[in-house]
Write a protein that holds these residues in place. Structure first.
Motif, short mmCIF file in Angstrom:
data_model
loop_
_atom_site.label_atom_id
_atom_site.label_comp_id
_atom_site.label_asym_id
_atom_site.label_seq_id
_atom_site.Cartn_x
_atom_site.Cartn_y
_atom_site.Cartn_z
N GLN A 73 -77.71 -39.05 20.15
CA GLN A 73 -77.49 -39.41 18.67
C GLN A 73 -78.77 -39.58 18.22
N GLU A 129 -72.69 -34.96 8.97
CA GLU A 129 -72.13 -34.65 9.98
C GLU A 129 -71.08 -35.52 10.55
N TRP A 131 -68.80 -35.72 13.10
CA TRP A 131 -69.09 -36.06 14.51
C TRP A 131 -70.07 -37.08 15.05
N GLU A 332 -70.76 -31.20 23.62
CA GLU A 332 -70.49 -31.56 22.38
C GLU A 332 -71.40 -31.33 21.35
N GLY A 333 -71.11 -31.07 20.17
CA GLY A 333 -72.26 -30.92 19.04
C GLY A 333 -73.42 -29.82 19.26
N THR A 336 -74.63 -27.90 16.11
CA THR A 336 -75.58 -28.78 15.35
C THR A 336 -76.98 -29.16 15.76
#
Length: 371
Positions: A73, A129, A131, A332-333, A336
């Protein structure tokens, strides 16, 4: 190459750079997702759960396979902050550490808000976003360091006793500023690390790591990139633990077959210098990306951080196509990440066409506001 210096990029150069940018981000994320579920387990516990070879494939964490942690992140917000800094340069407001601090504050909001606020247009697209609003074991130093508007600096760092690896683990994007001189890359990474990790061991590990990624992104060998990092560290107060860790990693390559016990030896107490040593060692000895990452995460320490650091090195070195496709498919992601990586590569190679004296793209400035 001169991504930020106004030099003209050829098409082949742009394609190579984009592959390395994608490789760096996706490599870090894959390593994070691979290692995070076993972080803190002993090697015996890892073998008990995953077999005699240890962890060799994605496993469940945060309710799914391929889940990222706060380390990824924050890396995403590092990319976002660097793009925003370039866009804001047009206004004459050129202070990248401030732009990175604002980006990290946007990450901080994801850790306590329920979800994105569509009214806050100045936050840009990444903060919208949904998520990203998952709380994934954020490090206390990151939460404390970014809890208020006061920005930590080298003169007044946040958490001055914090030697953890989290600042280094979000610092790979600084190394992708390939048009910058290495010493400026190190300085920016160090200043931004001090916003949450104020001990020299932590912020100099971040700076050293960024310089290594920088060398790889410019096509150098890993050994050459480490040597340049050591040269730049030499003049920095408090650099000895980080320099020693890098030298230890280089020496360990010549000490026989890699084993989990050797990785644990390099990791030491799990501070930033030890995990940097692990990443360099695993990237050097791994026969391919998969082997290097598996070696990095199979030890009784911060496996997610070790995987993230190693994955970014391998991705910057080899490009995105070297990453295991089965792992990418579960990540995941990933959509993006691909958009953000491509936006970063486009900004660094073609920024003047997106916002410059000849005109600007309204869509780009909506995605990355100057505010």
């Amino acid at each position: 190459m001169g991504a930020t210096s106004g030099a003209v990029w050829g098409r082949a150069e742009q394609q190579d750079f984009r592959s390395r940018v994608r490789g760096t981000l996706l490599g870090a994320a894959v390593g994070d997702a691979l290692g995070s579920p076993v972080g803190g387990l002993s090697m015996d516990e890892i073998r008990e759960t995953h077999g005699a070879e240890g962890l060799i494939d994605m496993t469940f964490g945060h309710g799914r396979r391929g889940a990222i942690s706060h380390l990824t992140q924050l890396t995403l917000f590092t990319f976002d902050g660097l793009i925003r800094a370039q866009v804001r340069r047009d206004t004459g407001a050129w202070h990248p550490p401030t732009d990175l601090h604002r980006a990290y504050r946007r990450w901080s909001a994801t850790q306590h808000d329920w979800g994105p606020d569509e009214r806050r247009k100045e936050d840009g697209w990444l903060a919208l976003e949904e998520w990203m609003y998952a709380r994934r074991d954020p490090a206390r130093a990151c939460l404390i360091g970014l809890a208020d508007e006061t920005m930590g600096t080298l003169d007044a760092p946040k958490n001055p006793d914090e030697r953890g690896v989290e600042a280094a683990a979000r610092s790979a994007p600084f190394g992708l500023l390939v048009g910058w001189e290495p010493q400026l890359v190190m300085q920016l990474a160090v200043e931004c690390a001090a916003q949450t990790h104020g001990h020299p061991t932590a912020y100099l590990a971040a700076g050293a790591y960024a310089v290594i990624v920088h060398g790889l992104a410019r096509g150098e060998s890993l050994d050459a990139a480490v040597q340049r990092s050591l040269q730049l560290l030499a003049a920095r107060p408090g650099q000895q633990p980080v320099a020693d860790a890098l030298q230890y990693a280089l020496g360990a390559v010549r000490r026989g077959m890699p084993t989990p016990s050797r990785v644990e030896e390099l990791a030491g107490a799990g501070t930033a210098d030890g995990l940097l040593s692990v990443a360099v060692y695993c990237a050097l000895v791994g026969e391919d990306v998969r082997q290097g990452l598996c070696l990095a995460v199979n030890h009784g320490g911060p496996s997610g951080a070790a995987g993230a650091l190693t994955g970014a090195l391998l991705g910057a070195l080899h490009g995105e196509t070297a990453l295991p496709p089965a792992w990418l498919a579960e990540l995941e992601g990933r959509p993006t990440m691909l958009v953000l990586a491509d936006d970063f590569a486009m900004e660094m190679t073609q920024g003047p066409a997106l916002h410059g004296p000849g005109g600007s793209s309204p869509g780009w400035l909506t995605r990355y506001p100057r505010a």
